[in-house]
Enzyme design. Structure first.
Site, short mmCIF file in Angstrom:
data_model
loop_
_atom_site.label_atom_id
_atom_site.label_comp_id
_atom_site.label_asym_id
_atom_site.label_seq_id
_atom_site.Cartn_x
_atom_site.Cartn_y
_atom_site.Cartn_z
N ASP A 177 -8.88 -4.92 2.09
CA ASP A 177 -7.65 -5.64 1.76
C ASP A 177 -7.76 -7.09 2.18
OD1 ASP A 177 -6.38 -3.46 0.74
OD2 ASP A 177 -5.61 -2.80 2.66
N ASP A 187 0.85 -1.18 0.00
CA ASP A 187 0.00 0.00 0.00
C ASP A 187 0.89 1.23 0.00
OD1 ASP A 187 -2.55 -0.54 -0.03
OD2 ASP A 187 -2.96 -0.33 2.09
#
Length: 1214
Positions: free
Chosen positions: A773, A447
């Site tokens: 996620d 990320d």
């Protein structure tokens, strides 16, 4: 059901007293929480009037919460119980001993020893003793014959030692895991309101009557009733098995249950049931009652200080029935290779030991009955049996030495040691094998926000009233009307949980609490010298008319206020490209709104947004809209009509600086052969700028940098289905994927893992922090969740939690992972050398001299040195930076490299030469009596003692050689940094002296002189010198060397077996080996399974997050075994409708427009989904080639599919 009954009775007995304090009993609250939806509302209205009435009864305030006085909290804990579910009792030491005793080989040894013991007391009549053959006779001293029992007893004693050592190891591991468990629990906190202050407290401290704030990504720690909610949607699949998200509102369903996940929105709840009285607790209690009917309940309810949760699918919990529904998961890379290797060695060992026994018995029979020509005499039968038992014991001992049962032990010790040390490096490992897999990682998908950047956001540029300010403007430059609207919009349209607090240290930066992007906007309001808190006090959360919370489909957040004259005003904020398309007016410098055409929009995008993005800023647009009373009440459910015709107030550029240590960490990764990719929801220009600052993109590289829309266009065919060949064309060059949805992240991770275009196959690590996620974290080989910014759902799906949210901690994890791999290889090299030598010596010795030169007890001692002690010594080597200078091993790299094979065979040659020389010429060299051809109960000889002692000395020095496996010369490098190693080698040496000098008959040893000792040590020391000679020989010259211990490749498995395996829950290479050969019981395997059972036992207490959802209790060290009702969907594309926020909570402005595929693009061939919010799920449906029918109801894609149904996991359909 005793638990429930007991609670009910205790509730009844207490209810009279409770009514004095709280006008509401435990029993009432429990029965209230068992109701759902309308029934719950009816009950609340009948009994309490409304939630306000319930608050009054529980003596709490819906706005200020509890007072927070210690005595009040204590009384509530006493009346309504604590928020703790008592842990399952750990296995006692005796249980572990019993488990260790189940080992097949040990059982065989015990039986043989007992028979040997019994027969040793039999005395045949003296006259016939001579008639039983030469080997039986020749015992002159009566006393010697009386000590025949010693060997049997010694074997039993060594078995006891082995069992105790194994049990102690298991016990200490379990203890370590309990420690890890409590560490995870201590870190879990929840936000409650006490005394009007919003504070975070440990989950175990929550009491009935607390007012808790819930937000996107939370896992609810207790049951409660909604006081106020904004667009709140809950995933209750962990309790109900239904995967649809349930909308919670005051007028249709205000009941929130523990163990469920908040998937969207935010709100406040009144806690009504905690611990064993919550819905999750009741289920646990029932499970506990089934397992252990007679447990004393009062003890249970008070015991257990940490919220230690045992998973609902612990071994006893009916897991078998459910296994069928689960997608299969490969074992971890290392586990697969080890299992396969252990099976092969086990087969070889079994063959050798069988052969030894047959040869010994045959030789004995031939010698006695044929060469000596004796008849079979009934009186001699026990003596013959005694010989057979002796031979059998030798055979079993060969097997004991041949099978490396120290392997699983070495793995576990190495992993447990690494896990403990990784804690110090900010890696909290939730699944043991993750650290070993990390050493093989070839790709990291990271990320951006919070991992690569600091996640401390500030507004640095603004476009206001037709002007682009490069720094935050002074308030007097902004028209008053615009300023008022702006500050009002920021105040009410940011979650009330986000706020800016005074710095902890004098002169420090103000603390940002809650969502970081919102904090940047609140900071912007403060920079404009306005206080957002005054606005929030005027408009408390209860007065907000409607809130459209942020999610990954909307990419914006809007809040509606109702004015006194009946009109409405809506404030919106969101990704600038998306929100500007919905604006038809823009505020000018004089405070008036002017028309905003598409030409003006293009101008703003080119002149303002793109320059901001290219500097790495995230751009957010702030807008508002008025609904005059004349137009009547708008249809609030029709979002497309509501969110149009906005007036743009301003566009801000938010900076999130790159963490200072990240560029260096990424450089180290690249040097170690690991590709770092950035997957972010941000604008592509911002992403590219940050990637360049981090060093992911180097100037002059021809790497790909694309957004989610383009990515989907390239990987899908005309029918909108994802094709692996198309992904294979993209991923090797892809470095930045911007504006990506959670689905894109999952697709990319899966695509890289399934790809076969590059050798070795890729092992992928993923970092994530948002609820969305989850699927990608779970799919990846190793999932890293952020400890600070991560949501509970992300942590639940992950393998390792980064407690400092820092990318450089991942590099440390790689180092530890490679170290684990190397430690196990070192141990293997040492172990296999000993195995080869011991087996050959025992086998050849037995065949030539009819007796093993190394006795059973001696072999057990050697086994103990090399298994338990060596695994401890070699598995605890600390990692060095040099580990990062080589490329990762990948999935198919053999465990035993050619260099190691060279070392193993080279040292075996030296050791065998020495041993055989001593065996057949030792008596002349040392001028002593020969020990060969000794009769049955002969006393120990000096000759064989020297052979045994030299053998052990060679192992000790070879242990030092085994510290290096890549052909390094200096084997002493860093030896004093590892005190465990030094103390074990020294300790073994001391014990060996004791055994030889004082071991006597049980160990078949006699005292040796100083001279003889020095010779033994000298011959042992020769190992080190010989090691240098072996290192000098280049491996490349030795063409005949083969590597060993590969993982099984998919191609090696015949078609029919693959089909059979569809029904299995994992591809177990060992089972395939077994099925292909004959089904041999095999000791190594048995041990590995025992180890796995132990690891599972730890897992039983490893659910760090309160709630039914258990982190997978796996049936092999790497197998996700989740009970369907209580699991985050594994690889099914259940992508909730929230952003995979790159900060924490519901980052309202995050991933500004990730254009998911418009419903009419390539997917037009599919029937459109009834619920437009579900495009996240719709997009994935085409993955199932066989099932185009299912897309009518997107949720059907999410139901746990049975094997054999077309939905059986994405893997099979792809």
């Amino acid at each position: 059901f005793s638990d429930v009954a007991l609670w009910r009775t205790s509730a009844n007995t207490n209810s009279q007293d409770e009514r004095v304090d709280f006008n509401c009993s435990l029993k009432e609250l429990r029965s209230l929480m068992e109701l759902r939806g309308p029934e719950g509302i009816t009950r609340i209205q009948e009994c309490y009037g409304d939630v306000q009435g319930l608050c009054t009864r529980l003596k709490t305030s819906p706005i200020d919460g509890l007072g927070g006085h210690a005595d009040d909290i204590a009384r509530r804990k006493e009346e309504f119980g604590q928020n703790v579910i008592p842990p399952k009792k750990p296995k006692t030491f005796l249980q572990l001993v019993w488990e260790a005793l189940q080992d097949v080989t040990l059982i065989i040894l015990e039986v043989a020893a007992i028979i040997s013991l019994g027969l040793s007391f039999y005395r045949p009549p003296d006259a016939e003793r001579e008639n039983c053959g030469k080997a039986a006779g020749g015992v002159e001293d009566e006393g010697e014959a009386d000590t025949g029992w010693i060997e049997g007893a010694a074997i039993l004693l060594s078995v006891v030692c082995v069992v105790l050592v194994t049990a102690f190891n298991d016990w200490s591991k379990e203890k370590q895991f309990r420690g890890l468990q409590s560490r995870i629990e201590q870190e879990q906190k929840f936000t409650v309101v006490r005394g009007g202050q919003v504070i975070q407290i440990h989950v175990a401290e929550i009491v009935v009557g607390d007012v808790a704030q819930v937000k996107y990504g939370d896992l609810l720690p207790a049951d409660g009733v909604l006081i106020q909610g904004n667009d709140l949607k809950i995933d209750e699949s962990s309790l109900t098995g239904e995967s649809d998200h349930v909308k919670k509102t005051l007028d249709n369903d205000p009941m929130l249950l523990s163990g469920t996940h908040v998937m969207e929105g935010s709100g406040k709840i009144l806690i009504t049931a905690v611990g064993v009285n919550s819905q999750t607790g009741i289920i646990y209690t029932l499970l506990g009652a089934e397992e252990d009917e007679d447990d004393d309940e009062d003890e249970k309810s008070k015991g257990g200080a940490g919220v230690e949760m045992q998973p609902l699918n612990s071994d006893d919990g009916g897991e078998e029935k459910k296994k069928a529904n689960l997608p299969k998961k490969e074992k971890s890379v290392l586990q697969g290779k080890l299992t396969k290797l252990a099976v092969q060695i086990g087969k070889a060992g079994l063959f050798m030991s069988g052969l030894t026994v047959i040869i010994l018995i045959t030789l004995f029979m031939v010698d006695t009955f044929w060469i000596q020509g004796l008849p079979w005499v009934a009186d001699c039968t026990p003596i013959y049996i005694q010989f057979c038992v002796k031979f059998f014991i030798i055979g079993v001992t060969v097997l004991v030495v041949a099978v490396p049962e120290g392997l699983p032990l070495a793995v576990t010790i190495s992993l447990a040691y690494s896990v403990k040390k990784m804690m110090k490096d900010n890696n909290l490992v939730r699944h043991l094998d993750a650290c070993e897999t990390m050493g093989n990682a070839t790709a990291i998908c990271s990320d951006k926000t919070g991992t690569l950047t600091m996640n401390r956001m500030t507004v640095v540029q603004a476009y206001l009233g037709d002007r682009h300010y490069r720094v935050v403007p002074e308030p007097d430059l902004i028209p008053g009307k615009v300023l008022d609207l702006l500050v009002m919009g920021i105040g009410v349209n940011c979650a009330y949980t986000s706020k800016i607090m005074s710095p902890e240290k004098e002169g420090g930066l103000p603390r940002q609490v809650g969502n970081k992007t919102e904090c940047a906007l609140l900071g912007f309001a403060l920079d404009l010298r306005r206080d957002y808190m005054t606005i929030r006090n005027e408009v408390p959360e209860e007065k907000l008319f409607k809130v459209y919370t942020f999610n990954s489909v909307r990419k914006s957040m809007s809040t509606v206020l109702k004015n006194a004259d009946g009109s409405y005003r809506m404030f919106s904020k969101g990704a600038s490209e998306i929100l500007l398309k919905k604006c038809c007016k823009i505020m000018t410098a004089n405070g008036e709104a002017k028309v905003f055409k598409s030409r003006d929009r293009d101008h703003v995008v080119k002149k303002v947004i793109e320059p901001m993005a290219s500097e790495g800023l995230r751009t957010i647009c702030l807008a508002y809209r008025d609904f005059p009373p004349a137009d009547g009440e708008p249809d609030w459910e029709n979002e497309t009509d509501i969110l149009t015709g906005l007036t743009c107030l301003c566009v801000v550029g938010i900076e999130d600086p790159v963490r200072p240590e990240v560029p260096d960490a990424i450089k180290r990764c690249q040097r170690a052969g690991i590709t770092v990719r950035m997957v972010t929801g941000d604008n592509i220009n911002t992403a590219r700028a940050i990637a360049s600052k981090c060093g992911i993109l180097q100037p002059g590289d021809d790497f790909l940098c694309i957004d989610g829309k383009e990515f989907n266009r390239r990987i899908r065919n005309e029918l909108g289905e994802i094709e692996q060949e198309r992904i294979d064309k993209i991923w090797p060059k892809l470095r930045v994927l911007a504006r990506s949805s959670p689905t894109d992240k999952h697709t990319l991770v899966k695509g890289i893992m399934d790809s076969t275009v590059q050798e070795p196959r890729q092992v992928v690590a993923v970092t994530g922090d948002g609820t969305n996620d989850g699927p990608a974290l779970k799919k990846a080989d190793v999932g890293f969740a952020m400890g600070i910014a991560g949501t509970d759902v992300a942590k639940e799906a992950s393998d390792i939690i980064l407690t400092d949210d820092n990318f450089s901690s991942i590099v440390k994890a790689v180092m530890w992972g490679r170290n684990v791999y190397d430690s196990i290889s070192k141990f293997l090299q040492f172990q296999l050398t000993v195995n080869v030598v011991a087996v050959i010596v025992a086998f050849t010795g037995a065949c030539i001299t009819q007796d093993s030169p190394l006795k059973a007890v001696q072999m057990l001692w050697v086994n103990l040195i090399m298994d338990t002690f060596a695994s401890l010594a070699l598995a605890t080597e600390p990692p060095t930076e040099s580990l990062l200078l080589r490329k990762p091993y990948g999935r198919n790299k053999p465990l035993i490299s050619r260099t190691m094979m060279k070392n193993i065979l080279g040292h075996a040659v030296y050791q065998l030469t020495i041993i055989f020389t001593l065996l057949f010429a030792g008596e002349q060299m040392f001028d002593i009596d020969s020990g060969r051809y000794a009769p049955l109960h002969a006393p120990p000889s000096e000759h064989y003692t020297i052979v045994f002692n030299t053998f052990v000395m060679m192992q000790l020095f070879n242990e030092i050689n085994a510290r290096k496996i890549h052909g390094e010369r200096n084997v002493f490098d860093g030896i004093f940094k590892n005190m465990i190693f030094c103390s074990i080698v020294f300790g073994t040496f001391v014990i060996q002296i004791v055994i030889v000098q004082f071991g006597g008959k049980p160990f078949s040893c006699v005292c040796l002189t100083i001279d003889q000792w020095l010779w033994c040590v000298f011959l042992g020391f020769g190992c080190l010198l010989w090691g240098q000679v072996i290192t000098t020989v280049p491996t490349s010259r030795l063409k005949f060397l083969k590597s060993a211990g590969h993982g099984t490749q998919q191609e090696e498995i015949p078609e029919e077996e693959l089909e059979e395996m569809e029904d299995l829950d994992e591809i177990d290479h060992a089972e395939m080996e077994m099925r292909r050969g004959q089904v041999l019981w095999c000791r190594g395997l048995g041990r590995i399974q025992t180890q796995i059972r132990v690891v599972n036992a730890f897992r039983d207490t490893m659910s760090p997050y309160e709630g039914l959802e258990t982190p997978e209790s796996r049936n092999s060290i790497h197998n996700f075994m989740t009970t369907p009702e209580f699991r985050i969907e594994d690889s099914e594309p259940q992508i909730p409708l929230i952003d995979d926020t790159e900060g924490e909570d519901d980052a309202p402005t995050k991933r500004n427009a990730a254009q998911t595929l418009p419903p009419h693009s390539k997917l037009a061939t599919l029937p459109s989904s009834p619920n437009q919010n579900n495009n996240a799920v719709d997009m994935v449906i085409p993955l199932h080639k066989e099932s185009p029918k299912i897309s009518g109801n997107p949720e059907s894609a999410v139901l746990p599919a049975c094997p054999g149904s077309p939905l059986n996991s994405l893997e099979t359909s792809l």
